[in-house]
Write a protein that holds these residues in place. Structure first.
Motif, short mmCIF file in Angstrom:
data_model
loop_
_atom_site.label_atom_id
_atom_site.label_comp_id
_atom_site.label_asym_id
_atom_site.label_seq_id
_atom_site.Cartn_x
_atom_site.Cartn_y
_atom_site.Cartn_z
N SER A 197 46.43 23.09 13.87
CA SER A 197 45.78 22.56 15.07
C SER A 197 45.96 21.05 15.17
O SER A 197 46.18 20.51 16.25
N LYS A 198 45.90 20.37 14.04
CA LYS A 198 46.08 18.92 14.04
C LYS A 198 47.50 18.55 14.48
O LYS A 198 47.69 17.62 15.27
N GLU A 199 48.50 19.28 14.00
CA GLU A 199 49.88 19.01 14.39
C GLU A 199 50.10 19.30 15.87
O GLU A 199 50.78 18.54 16.57
N ILE A 200 49.53 20.40 16.36
CA ILE A 200 49.63 20.73 17.78
C ILE A 200 48.96 19.62 18.60
O ILE A 200 49.51 19.15 19.61
N ALA A 201 47.79 19.21 18.15
CA ALA A 201 47.05 18.16 18.86
C ALA A 201 47.86 16.87 18.94
O ALA A 201 47.94 16.25 20.00
N ASN A 202 48.46 16.46 17.84
CA ASN A 202 49.27 15.24 17.84
C ASN A 202 50.45 15.36 18.78
O ASN A 202 50.76 14.41 19.52
N HIS A 203 51.09 16.51 18.80
CA HIS A 203 52.25 16.73 19.66
C HIS A 203 51.87 16.71 21.14
O HIS A 203 52.62 16.19 21.97
N GLU A 261 47.82 26.25 27.53
CA GLU A 261 47.63 27.30 26.54
C GLU A 261 48.97 27.82 26.05
O GLU A 261 49.13 28.11 24.86
N CYS A 262 49.95 27.91 26.94
CA CYS A 262 51.30 28.34 26.53
C CYS A 262 51.91 27.32 25.57
O CYS A 262 52.58 27.70 24.61
N GLU A 263 51.66 26.03 25.82
CA GLU A 263 52.16 24.99 24.91
C GLU A 263 51.52 25.13 23.53
O GLU A 263 52.19 24.99 22.51
N VAL A 264 50.22 25.40 23.51
CA VAL A 264 49.52 25.58 22.24
C VAL A 264 50.03 26.84 21.55
O VAL A 264 50.29 26.83 20.34
N LEU A 265 50.22 27.92 22.30
CA LEU A 265 50.76 29.16 21.73
C LEU A 265 52.14 28.93 21.13
O LEU A 265 52.45 29.44 20.06
N LYS A 266 52.95 28.13 21.79
CA LYS A 266 54.27 27.78 21.26
C LYS A 266 54.12 27.08 19.90
O LYS A 266 54.82 27.39 18.94
N GLY A 267 53.19 26.13 19.82
CA GLY A 267 52.94 25.44 18.55
C GLY A 267 52.46 26.39 17.47
O GLY A 267 52.88 26.30 16.31
N ILE A 268 51.60 27.32 17.85
CA ILE A 268 51.12 28.32 16.89
C ILE A 268 52.30 29.14 16.37
O ILE A 268 52.44 29.36 15.17
N ALA A 269 53.18 29.56 17.29
CA ALA A 269 54.34 30.36 16.90
C ALA A 269 55.30 29.57 16.01
O ALA A 269 56.01 30.15 15.18
N GLU A 270 55.30 28.25 16.16
CA GLU A 270 56.14 27.39 15.32
C GLU A 270 55.50 27.15 13.96
O GLU A 270 56.09 26.49 13.10
N GLY A 271 54.28 27.65 13.76
CA GLY A 271 53.59 27.50 12.48
C GLY A 271 52.86 26.19 12.32
O GLY A 271 52.50 25.82 11.21
N LEU A 272 52.61 25.50 13.43
CA LEU A 272 51.92 24.22 13.37
C LEU A 272 50.42 24.41 13.20
O LEU A 272 49.85 25.37 13.72
N ILE A 311 46.20 15.67 22.36
CA ILE A 311 44.85 16.18 22.54
C ILE A 311 44.17 16.14 21.18
O ILE A 311 44.81 15.82 20.18
N THR A 312 42.88 16.44 21.15
CA THR A 312 42.19 16.46 19.85
C THR A 312 42.42 17.81 19.17
O THR A 312 42.74 18.81 19.82
N ALA A 313 42.23 17.83 17.86
CA ALA A 313 42.36 19.07 17.10
C ALA A 313 41.33 20.09 17.58
O ALA A 313 41.61 21.29 17.64
N LYS A 314 40.15 19.63 17.95
CA LYS A 314 39.10 20.52 18.46
C LYS A 314 39.56 21.17 19.76
O LYS A 314 39.35 22.37 19.97
N THR A 315 40.19 20.41 20.64
CA THR A 315 40.71 20.97 21.89
C THR A 315 41.79 22.00 21.60
O THR A 315 41.83 23.07 22.22
N ALA A 316 42.66 21.70 20.65
CA ALA A 316 43.70 22.66 20.26
C ALA A 316 43.06 23.94 19.73
O ALA A 316 43.50 25.05 20.07
N ASP A 317 42.01 23.81 18.93
CA ASP A 317 41.29 24.99 18.42
C ASP A 317 40.65 25.77 19.57
O ASP A 317 40.67 27.00 19.57
#
Length: 86
Positions: A29-35, A16-27, A38-44
């Motif tokens: 869900s699809k971009e976070i998922a690719n990084h 979740e911290c990794e996802v929050l980092k991606g959110i803070a970077e402005g990514l 994981i799937t975009a749904k999981t990122a969501d």
């Protein structure tokens, strides 16, 4: 509010911290998922969980709450996961 943020910091998983980092970077869900491979749904799903735990109304609010709680930090112009989560 500080008490809520401290509790949330202890309750966020490292993923979740990794996802929050991606959110803070402005990514997105699809971009976070690719990084994170994981799937975009999981990122969501992670983003929804983060918002709930941080009592945030949206992703921007979650990023602000994450910075306020030192879950994520801005160092030398880069966003990193706070030392409390390493």
């Amino acid at each position: 509010m500080d008490r809520i943020l401290r509790r949330a910091h202890n309750r966020l998983s490292y993923r979740e911290c990794e996802v929050l980092k991606g959110i803070a970077e402005g990514l997105s869900s699809k971009e976070i998922a690719n990084h994170l491979c994981i799937t975009a749904k999981t990122a969501d799903n992670h983003a929804s969980s983060i918002c709930s735990k941080l009592e945030a109304t949206n992703r921007v609010h979650a990023a602000i709450q994450g910075i306020a709680a030192n879950i994520i930090l801005i160092k030398n112009g880069r966003i990193v996961i706070g030392k409390g989560r390493l």
